[in-house]
Design an enzyme around this catalytic site. Structure first.
Site, PDB file in Angstrom:
ATOM      1  N   GLU A 190      -4.906  38.562  31.483  1.00 40.90           N
ATOM      2  CA  GLU A 190      -3.614  39.074  31.007  1.00 40.90           C
ATOM      3  C   GLU A 190      -3.625  40.602  30.880  1.00 40.90           C
ATOM      4  OE1 GLU A 190      -1.451  35.609  28.506  1.00 40.90           O
ATOM      5  OE2 GLU A 190      -3.070  36.601  27.438  1.00 40.90           O
ATOM      6  N   GLU A 266      -1.904  29.267  31.466  1.00 43.34           N
ATOM      7  CA  GLU A 266      -1.874  28.881  30.057  1.00 43.34           C
ATOM      8  C   GLU A 266      -0.474  28.381  29.736  1.00 43.34           C
ATOM      9  OE1 GLU A 266      -3.087  31.782  27.211  1.00 43.34           O
ATOM     10  OE2 GLU A 266      -4.891  32.369  28.312  1.00 43.34           O
TER      11      GLU A 266
END
Length: 634
Positions: A190, A266
């Site tokens: 991320e 995710e």
């Protein structure tokens, strides 16, 4: 390590065999023979159309004795893949010692176990992982240096290179191309939520390939233009992380990467908790609705978390909101379909149906538990008496030494100085305390300070005062620009306008304490401090170390509660279970069966505020009053 061939539970259609797509700069840079590839918006495994149905399970949050059980439960959920982060600081807590890959840190054994259960493995090696894990997985001995983390700064990348030299070849040997279960590896984590140093992200990708990774590589970022601009790389699969609105994410990614499959690295079907807040939950219908939206039209998913586990020891991270630290609780249950203790929840069965699982559920709905009981909690040693004699050297400095200066990752530091304070009322000011500190004058507690309440009154007599400050690290920030911030008393301590100088600093590395260290703390001195406190049998107002003895006939799971106690740490048979705190939401601490033994078990409590009279063993968790929470990106 010899190559092992694993049985795969992945269902493939023999009538749709396709050759793997050719690698180009703008499509799939996947080596010949790699398990996963993509073409025309579809994911393939061995050339066969494939949907990756993954569940996040962190080996570092589950006792090794329970790895197989939890992996099997993930298979029972209807998933074909397990994904896990790799926390650098868990493997290499000290710069001057090599990384460890044994015992609880035996990542290779965990991967083997996943493969033996017929599942694929996705590895997310960072070096930054977030994960609500202390410091986002980065070692504090590294972030304590003057360098730019998560950047092309050579001081940072050279340290990562040394770590990857130890880690990545172990993972490469377990790739599907070599007979193992590893089918994909994430590049950084991320990064688009943090920065835009594309040279650094490319460096991370090359660091993996240069060390032998030839399976599918991917980046993962939130589904916004800002985050994707910062974290994605040309020629590397772009995955999303999200909790809602999969259709919007699919549309955004398709507009940027029309040939790539929709992969959600995710899917936040629940959420973690902070001390002092409510327990986050997500309704079954809401979670399943989003899951169905992700896997529609060939979408792939990783359920984060499928099984959350526990932030054992002092590994829980922290977030920041509005300038305030929000420490993460000991439990990482995360309202996952497989609960912290392995229980199969209503969310488990609803997701299993949505995933189209056909095989029978092999796992019991709950693990066995000890019968409820209440055990006396006996005070042994006063707080200051025990900590003054802690098994650590004393460092003398002009100003209080930070955790980083003392080489301390987690735990506490006992600072002592002897300022002369004139007669009358004065102001004691802590200009920068991270995160919380108990302040004593001549053995008497003056109060607690933190960044938002940094001042205490102190009465002087014209004589020297024994000023003792117990500084506590409540968890290192794991997300955002606060990752890597230092801990302890970072600024000067003032009496009115005058600085207090000449400090003795004792680091209390509770996470490193052995059973012998704990026994020494229990045996130190009498239960009466220099200020004169209650005797050893007293409870209710005592602080320091206390013990409860629990007799067990057959080890089984249990949930520990400390009614009447305030704030501190709990050990079970010398193992640091985690932090307890009466501000909630978490009330019980999960104690898995492998930590217990037949016969007498010792539960040790370090209490900082007030000691209750009993330790309770409960047969159900109590994680606090619930609050519905769904993470959304605007």
């Amino acid at each position: 390590m010899s190559s092992i061939t694993y049985a795969s539970s992945v269902t493939e259609s023999p009538t749709t065999q396709l050759s793997a797509p050719q690698s180009t700069a703008d499509t799939a840079p996947v080596a010949v023979g790699a398990a996963l590839s993509w073409r025309d918006g579809r994911l393939y495994r061995g050339g066969v159309p494939h949907r990756m149905l993954s569940g996040a399970l962190h080996y570092f949050r589950v006792h090794p004795g329970l790895w197989q059980d939890r992996i099997r439960r993930i298979a029972d959920l209807g998933l074909n893949t397990v994904d896990t982060y790799v926390p650098w600081n868990f493997h290499q807590a000290h710069e001057d010692r090599p990384p460890r890959f044994d015992g609880w840190r035996d990542l290779e054994q965990f991967i083997h176990t996943v493969g033996e259960e017929g599942l694929d493995v996705v590895i997310r090696p960072g070096p930054y992982i977030c994960a609500e894990w202390s410091n986002g997985g980065l070692p504090s001995w590294l972030t304590g240096k003057d360098l730019a983390i998560r950047s092309s700064d050579p001081a940072f990348t050279s340290a990562v290179a040394h770590w990857f030299d130890q880690l990545i070849p172990r993972l490469a040997a377990l790739q599907a191309s070599r007979g193992g279960p590893v089918v994909a590896v994430q590049v950084e984590n991320e990064f688009g939520s943090y920065g835009d140093d594309h040279a650094y992200v490319r460096w991370c990708r090359e660091a993996l390939t240069e060390r032998g990774i030839d399976e599918l590589l991917f980046t993962a970022d939130g589904p916004t233009e800002l985050m994707l601009d910062g974290g994605s790389l040309p020629g590397t699969l772009t995955a999303a992380t999200l909790g809602s609105k999969p259709d919007a994410a699919r549309q955004l990614l398709a507009g940027r990467r029309p040939d790539e499959p929709f992969v959600v690295a995710e899917f936040w079907n629940g959420w973690f908790d902070h001390w002092g807040k409510r327990h986050h939950v997500r309704g079954v219908e809401s979670a399943v609705h989003t899951l169905r939206g992700i896997i529609a039209d060939h979408g792939s998913v990783s359920i984060y978390m499928a099984h959350g586990g526990t932030n054992f020891g002092l590994w829980a991270g922290a977030n920041e909101s509005g300038g305030r630290l929000e420490p993460v609780v000991t439990s990482y249950d995360s309202d996952a379909p497989i609960a912290e203790d392995g229980s199969l929840t209503p969310k488990f069965f609803a997701m299993r149906e949505a995933l189209g699982a056909q095989n029978p559920v092999r796992s019991p709905a709950r693990m066995p538990t000890l019968p409820p009981a209440s055990v006396p909690l006996v005070h042994h040693t006063d707080l200051l008496a025990a900590l003054r004699a802690a098994p650590a050297g004393t460092t003398t400095t002009p100003r209080p030494a930070s955790f980083e200066q003392l080489g301390l990752d987690a735990g506490m530091v006992l600072h002592t100085a002897h300022p002369r304070i004139p007669a009358g009322e004065h102001r004691l000011l802590f200009t920068d305390v991270r995160d919380r500190a108990l302040v004593f004058a001549d053995g008497v507690l003056l109060g607690v300070v933190d960044p938002h309440s940094p001042e205490l009154p102190v009465r002087g007599t014209g004589q020297d005062v024994r000023l003792e400050v117990l500084a506590e690290n409540l968890g290192r920030v794991n997300y955002g620009p606060g990752v890597g911030r230092h801990k302890g008393l970072l600024g000067p301590v003032l009496v009115d306008r005058r600085m207090v100088q000449g400090w003795q600093n004792v680091p209390l590395a509770f996470q490193d304490w052995s059973s012998a260290d704990l026994s020494d703390a229990l045996a130190t001195g009498s239960a009466t401090s220099s200020a004169g406190s209650a005797p050893a049998t007293a409870t209710g107002t005592s602080t320091g170390f206390a013990v409860a003895e629990v007799h067990v006939e057959t080890p089984a799971d249990t949930f520990l509660a400390l009614p009447g106690s305030g704030h501190g740490l709990v050990w079970v048979n010398g193992f640091l279970l985690g932090r307890h705190w009466d501000i909630g939401p978490q009330v019980t601490l999960y104690c898995p069966a492998p930590l217990l033994r037949t016969g007498t078990n010792t539960v040790t409590v370090l209490e900082l505020e007030r000691l209750g009279e009993t330790l309770e063993l409960r047969d159900r968790p109590e994680l606090g009053p619930p609050e519905e929470y769904v993470e959304e990106f605007d």
